[in-house]
Write a protein that holds these residues in place. Structure first.
Motif, PDB file in Angstrom:
ATOM      1  N   LYS A 197     -49.374  90.468 -50.048  1.00 24.20           N
ATOM      2  CA  LYS A 197     -49.828  89.096 -49.797  1.00 24.20           C
ATOM      3  C   LYS A 197     -51.340  88.979 -49.968  1.00 24.20           C
ATOM      4  N   TYR A 198     -52.071  89.980 -49.465  1.00 23.89           N
ATOM      5  CA  TYR A 198     -53.531  89.946 -49.546  1.00 23.89           C
ATOM      6  C   TYR A 198     -54.003  89.936 -51.006  1.00 23.89           C
ATOM      7  N   PHE A 207     -47.135  97.353 -43.826  1.00 21.40           N
ATOM      8  CA  PHE A 207     -48.436  97.490 -44.483  1.00 21.40           C
ATOM      9  C   PHE A 207     -48.339  97.056 -45.944  1.00 21.40           C
ATOM     10  N   ASN A 208     -47.288  97.490 -46.643  1.00 17.84           N
ATOM     11  CA  ASN A 208     -47.095  97.088 -48.039  1.00 17.84           C
ATOM     12  C   ASN A 208     -46.923  95.573 -48.168  1.00 17.84           C
ATOM     13  N   VAL A 222     -40.769  94.856 -51.521  1.00 16.11           N
ATOM     14  CA  VAL A 222     -42.123  95.087 -51.034  1.00 16.11           C
ATOM     15  C   VAL A 222     -42.993  95.801 -52.060  1.00 16.11           C
ATOM     16  N   SER A 223     -42.498  96.872 -52.636  1.00 13.85           N
ATOM     17  CA  SER A 223     -43.276  97.649 -53.590  1.00 13.85           C
ATOM     18  C   SER A 223     -42.341  98.182 -54.669  1.00 13.85           C
ATOM     19  N   ALA A 272     -52.947 102.762 -54.168  1.00 14.12           N
ATOM     20  CA  ALA A 272     -52.368 101.435 -54.360  1.00 14.12           C
ATOM     21  C   ALA A 272     -52.956 100.815 -55.623  1.00 14.12           C
ATOM     22  N   CYS A 273     -52.065 100.451 -56.555  1.00 15.54           N
ATOM     23  CA  CYS A 273     -52.483  99.912 -57.854  1.00 15.54           C
ATOM     24  C   CYS A 273     -51.691  98.649 -58.193  1.00 15.54           C
TER      25      CYS A 273
END
Length: 192
Positions: free
Chosen positions: A179-180, A173-174, A46-47, A118-119
């Protein structure tokens, strides 16, 4: 006699996990400098760099107006908001009030001492096109707050997209952020 040995073993295991996390973060920091870090969103990971109490903070970023920010709440869950600028961000408070607050107030009453943004893989803030205007328009409105159904993540998502979506966890959320933006999400510590 067994209890002290169990506690000692637990402490040793914890130290190994912390050391491993720090090693992985150092490698990721180097990979980002060399342009080798993951760029694209991946549902399985995910992150690559999550906010963490063990975050090394070797690279700190300037907070950008419209950026998604987060902090820890009692070291267990993450709380998100939108950076407005000039040491101000907007959050959905547990009372249901959408309010502008300072970074110091954002952290007050929570165990975290750092704010993360968030980067992308090059430390650039990920900002949705209309997020800032939607966040500013929401100030001083009330939402029917619910920890799992109508929480801070849902509020941030509605500011980003204009759509209401129940987001029950920071992990989910991540996923939808990745995806966004079609990017791997890196949570970099902001300069304060």
């Amino acid at each position: 006699m067994a209890l002290p040995l169990i506690l000692l073993g637990g402490a040793a295991l914890g130290a190994l996990l912390v050391a491993d996390e720090r090693h992985n973060q150092k490698k990721l920091t180097l990979d980002r400098r060399l342009g080798k870090a993951p760029r694209a969103h991946n549902d399985k990971r995910v992150s690559p760099l999550r906010p963490s109490v063990f975050h090394l903070g070797e690279v700190k970023v300037e907070p950008e107006p419209g950026a998604i920010v987060c902090c820890f709440v009692f070291g267990v869950i993450e709380h998100t908001g939108i950076w407005l600028g000039e040491d101000t961000l907007v959050e959905l408070h547990g009372s249901g009030l959408v309010r502008p607050i300072s970074s110091t107030r954002f952290l007050a009453g929570r165990t975290g001492s750092r704010i993360f943004q968030a980067c992308d893989h090059q430390h650039r803030a990920l900002i949705a096109p209309k997020v800032l205007s939607r966040a500013e328009q929401a100030i001083y409105q009330y939402r029917d707050y619910d920890l799992f159904d109508n929480n801070c993540h849902r509020f941030v998502w509605s500011c980003m997209t204009g759509e209401e979506l129940a987001i029950e966890s920071f992990e989910r959320f991540n996923k939808i952020l990745g995806k966004y933006f079609q990017q791997a999400i890196y949570w970099d510590e902001i300069k304060r």
